[in-house]
Scaffold this active site. Structure first.
Site, PDB file in Angstrom:
ATOM      1  N   TYR A  11     -12.579  -2.090   3.023  1.00  0.00           N
ATOM      2  CA  TYR A  11     -13.600  -2.355   1.990  1.00  0.00           C
ATOM      3  C   TYR A  11     -14.356  -3.666   2.256  1.00  0.00           C
ATOM      4  O   TYR A  11     -15.571  -3.669   2.482  1.00  0.00           O
ATOM      5  CB  TYR A  11     -12.904  -2.357   0.631  1.00  0.00           C
ATOM      6  CG  TYR A  11     -13.724  -2.841  -0.537  1.00  0.00           C
ATOM      7  CD1 TYR A  11     -15.032  -2.393  -0.749  1.00  0.00           C
ATOM      8  CD2 TYR A  11     -13.179  -3.753  -1.441  1.00  0.00           C
ATOM      9  CE1 TYR A  11     -15.764  -2.846  -1.842  1.00  0.00           C
ATOM     10  CE2 TYR A  11     -13.908  -4.196  -2.530  1.00  0.00           C
ATOM     11  CZ  TYR A  11     -15.196  -3.740  -2.725  1.00  0.00           C
ATOM     12  OH  TYR A  11     -15.918  -4.197  -3.804  1.00  0.00           O
ATOM     13  N   ASN A  32      -6.753   0.306  12.645  1.00  0.00           N
ATOM     14  CA  ASN A  32      -5.862   1.451  12.929  1.00  0.00           C
ATOM     15  C   ASN A  32      -6.117   2.616  11.964  1.00  0.00           C
ATOM     16  O   ASN A  32      -5.448   3.644  12.033  1.00  0.00           O
ATOM     17  CB  ASN A  32      -4.384   1.037  12.903  1.00  0.00           C
ATOM     18  CG  ASN A  32      -3.896   0.650  11.516  1.00  0.00           C
ATOM     19  OD1 ASN A  32      -4.635   0.753  10.543  1.00  0.00           O
ATOM     20  ND2 ASN A  32      -2.651   0.220  11.435  1.00  0.00           N
ATOM     21  N   GLY A  36      -8.429   2.017   6.300  1.00  0.00           N
ATOM     22  CA  GLY A  36      -9.886   1.988   6.449  1.00  0.00           C
ATOM     23  C   GLY A  36     -10.468   3.374   6.685  1.00  0.00           C
ATOM     24  O   GLY A  36      -9.745   4.363   6.829  1.00  0.00           O
ATOM     25  N   PHE A  72      -9.129  -9.159   8.877  1.00  0.00           N
ATOM     26  CA  PHE A  72      -8.938  -8.531   7.568  1.00  0.00           C
ATOM     27  C   PHE A  72      -7.683  -7.664   7.506  1.00  0.00           C
ATOM     28  O   PHE A  72      -7.152  -7.449   6.426  1.00  0.00           O
ATOM     29  CB  PHE A  72     -10.125  -7.601   7.244  1.00  0.00           C
ATOM     30  CG  PHE A  72     -11.420  -8.292   6.999  1.00  0.00           C
ATOM     31  CD1 PHE A  72     -11.677  -8.905   5.788  1.00  0.00           C
ATOM     32  CD2 PHE A  72     -12.395  -8.331   7.983  1.00  0.00           C
ATOM     33  CE1 PHE A  72     -12.882  -9.545   5.559  1.00  0.00           C
ATOM     34  CE2 PHE A  72     -13.608  -8.968   7.763  1.00  0.00           C
ATOM     35  CZ  PHE A  72     -13.851  -9.580   6.549  1.00  0.00           C
ATOM     36  N   SER A  76      -2.733  -5.185   0.874  1.00  0.00           N
ATOM     37  CA  SER A  76      -3.256  -6.141  -0.112  1.00  0.00           C
ATOM     38  C   SER A  76      -3.019  -5.749  -1.563  1.00  0.00           C
ATOM     39  O   SER A  76      -3.754  -6.200  -2.437  1.00  0.00           O
ATOM     40  CB  SER A  76      -4.754  -6.329   0.129  1.00  0.00           C
ATOM     41  OG  SER A  76      -5.418  -5.100  -0.090  1.00  0.00           O
ATOM     42  N   TYR A 140       2.834 -10.124  -1.905  1.00  0.00           N
ATOM     43  CA  TYR A 140       1.558 -10.154  -1.192  1.00  0.00           C
ATOM     44  C   TYR A 140       1.070 -11.599  -1.020  1.00  0.00           C
ATOM     45  O   TYR A 140       0.729 -12.038   0.086  1.00  0.00           O
ATOM     46  CB  TYR A 140       0.525  -9.323  -1.964  1.00  0.00           C
ATOM     47  CG  TYR A 140      -0.874  -9.507  -1.466  1.00  0.00           C
ATOM     48  CD1 TYR A 140      -1.207  -9.182  -0.154  1.00  0.00           C
ATOM     49  CD2 TYR A 140      -1.869 -10.032  -2.296  1.00  0.00           C
ATOM     50  CE1 TYR A 140      -2.507  -9.371   0.310  1.00  0.00           C
ATOM     51  CE2 TYR A 140      -3.158 -10.214  -1.833  1.00  0.00           C
ATOM     52  CZ  TYR A 140      -3.470  -9.889  -0.537  1.00  0.00           C
ATOM     53  OH  TYR A 140      -4.742 -10.082  -0.070  1.00  0.00           O
ATOM     54  N   HIS A 188      -7.259  -0.556  -8.258  1.00  0.00           N
ATOM     55  CA  HIS A 188      -8.067  -1.681  -8.749  1.00  0.00           C
ATOM     56  C   HIS A 188      -8.824  -1.330 -10.028  1.00  0.00           C
ATOM     57  O   HIS A 188      -9.289  -0.198 -10.201  1.00  0.00           O
ATOM     58  CB  HIS A 188      -9.040  -2.140  -7.668  1.00  0.00           C
ATOM     59  CG  HIS A 188      -8.345  -2.743  -6.499  1.00  0.00           C
ATOM     60  ND1 HIS A 188      -8.126  -2.041  -5.339  1.00  0.00           N
ATOM     61  CD2 HIS A 188      -7.778  -3.953  -6.323  1.00  0.00           C
ATOM     62  CE1 HIS A 188      -7.466  -2.812  -4.505  1.00  0.00           C
ATOM     63  NE2 HIS A 188      -7.237  -3.980  -5.069  1.00  0.00           N
ATOM     64  N   ARG A 220      -9.553 -12.431 -14.906  1.00  0.00           N
ATOM     65  CA  ARG A 220      -9.768 -12.551 -13.462  1.00  0.00           C
ATOM     66  C   ARG A 220     -11.196 -12.989 -13.182  1.00  0.00           C
ATOM     67  O   ARG A 220     -12.089 -12.815 -14.023  1.00  0.00           O
ATOM     68  CB  ARG A 220      -9.539 -11.190 -12.761  1.00  0.00           C
ATOM     69  CG  ARG A 220      -8.100 -10.691 -12.803  1.00  0.00           C
ATOM     70  CD  ARG A 220      -7.212 -11.511 -11.888  1.00  0.00           C
ATOM     71  NE  ARG A 220      -5.824 -11.057 -11.903  1.00  0.00           N
ATOM     72  CZ  ARG A 220      -4.903 -11.472 -12.763  1.00  0.00           C
ATOM     73  NH1 ARG A 220      -5.215 -12.335 -13.717  1.00  0.00           N
ATOM     74  NH2 ARG A 220      -3.662 -11.044 -12.689  1.00  0.00           N
TER      75      ARG A 220
END
Ligand code: UFG
Length: 327
Positions: A11, A32, A36, A72, A76, A140, A188, A220
């Site tokens: 992302y 990999n 993604g 990146f 996460s 994390y 999310h 947040r």
């Protein structure tokens, strides 16, 4: 700049690649595809490879004359990291150490690293500056803090020059390009709300309404993915101009509660959704709001999207046009 972007099909990675391509001589995406999407990459150069494949990494660096890396590739998700620490330590710590090893062996010493607000844990005061105490409340955040500390040591002893960017809550989508947020499973807040607005989910669960905040829900700092991407370009340019290793927060500096984000999304989409109060999610701090004054002052970063509704609007456009994500 000849840049290797690990996780460039993810992302934040794919949005950054789009921007780097305008500023760099060469951008090679190394991913990999475990998280993604190949469709998110139209880079001229794409290599499907793993962080643990030292040989392929070294070959890719050599073949393309790479002189910097933007890293990146990582897991996460806060919740998942609490349930499966092993995967997080392996991928985020061991995988990054492996990348550093290959970089040093290949003579590449410039690195921009994806870090996170999760390194701070429950902050003592907000907005959070880079100097604030780092006591991650989840696995994390711990894996990212371990790597920040390792990079600081490598910087002193092995000549690594790095910039670690601590993202607060990435969201939104490029309004010009056909890329956006598409995680499986999606965890999310903003994409989940928008899926509910599209009728793909019955409701949104609010994880805890008994936090010590005004409306009881977590606060947040939501920052547009293109503003994050822009910061990577600036960070790389600074490293090429001889900037020494550094760490920067990336946020808008204003906090929104879960309930406020839902209200903003309802206003943008014109839909009303069902909200269910659920229990708290393990590892969630009550409030995370950034001070990003350091990167503004030192690198001239200026976020374009300051307003939560304008950010959600770009995400809504992506979700409406691509209700099944990249599929
Ligand atoms: N939330 C809900 N319901 C949901 C999903 C999320 O109430 O269905 C809440 C969460 O509890 C949290 C807020 O919405 O309070 C935002 O949650 P996200 O899952 O969207 O994002 P996180 O804050 O957990 O995590 C994000 C990145 C992490 C990063 C962190 C730093 O995904 O990588 O920001 O703050 F570490």
């Amino acid at each position: 700049m000849r840049i290797l972007v690990t996780g460039g099909a993810g992302y934040i990675g794919s949005h950054t690649v789009r921007m780097l391509e305008k500023a760099a001589e060469k951008v090679v995406v190394y991913d990999n595809l475990s998280k993604g999407h190949q469709q998110a990459v139209n880079a001229n150069y794409f290599v499907q490879g793993d962080l643990f494949d030292s040989q392929l990494l070294a070959e890719t660096i050599k073949k393309n004359n790479i002189d910097s890396v933007v890293h990146f590739a990582a897991f996460s998700l806060v919740g998942e990291s609490m349930q499966n620490p092993r995967a997080y330590y392996q991928n985020n710590v061991q995988g990054t150490l492996n990348l550093l090893e290959v970089m040093l062996e290949s003579g590449v010493n410039k690195l921009v690293f994806s870090s996170t607000a999760a390194v701070y844990g429950e902050p003592e005061c907000v907005p959070i500056t880079e100097a604030a105490a780092k006591n991650p409340t989840n696995v994390y955040g711990r894996t990212k803090l371990i790597m920040e500390n390792a990079m600081a040591d490598y910087s002193l002893a092995h000549g690594l020059n790095y910039i670690a960017l601590r993202y607060f809550n990435a969201c939104g989508a490029d309004p010009q390009a056909d890329i956006g947020e598409d995680h499986h499973p999606e965890t999310h807040l903003i994409p989940l709300i928008l899926q509910a607005c599209l009728g793909k989910r019955e409701s949104i669960k609010i994880f805890g309404d008994d936090y010590p905040t005004q409306d009881g829900t977590c606060i947040r700092d939501y920052i547009h993915v293109n503003d994050l991407a822009q910061a990577h370009v600036l960070a790389l340019q600074a490293l090429y101009n001889g900037k020494s290793s550094s760490v920067y927060n990336l946020g808008n500096g204003s906090g929104f509660s879960v309930k406020q984000v839902i209200e903003a999304a309802e206003a943008v989409t014109g839909q009303s959704i069902r909200k269910d109060i659920a229990s708290r999610r393990a590892g969630d701090p009550a409030v995370l709001v950034a001070s990003s004054e350091k990167i503004k002052a030192e690198l001239g970063w200026k976020p374009e999207y300051q307003d939560i509704k304008s950010i959600i609007k770009t995400a809504w456009q992506w979700h409406q046009n691509n209700p099944e994500g990249f599929n």
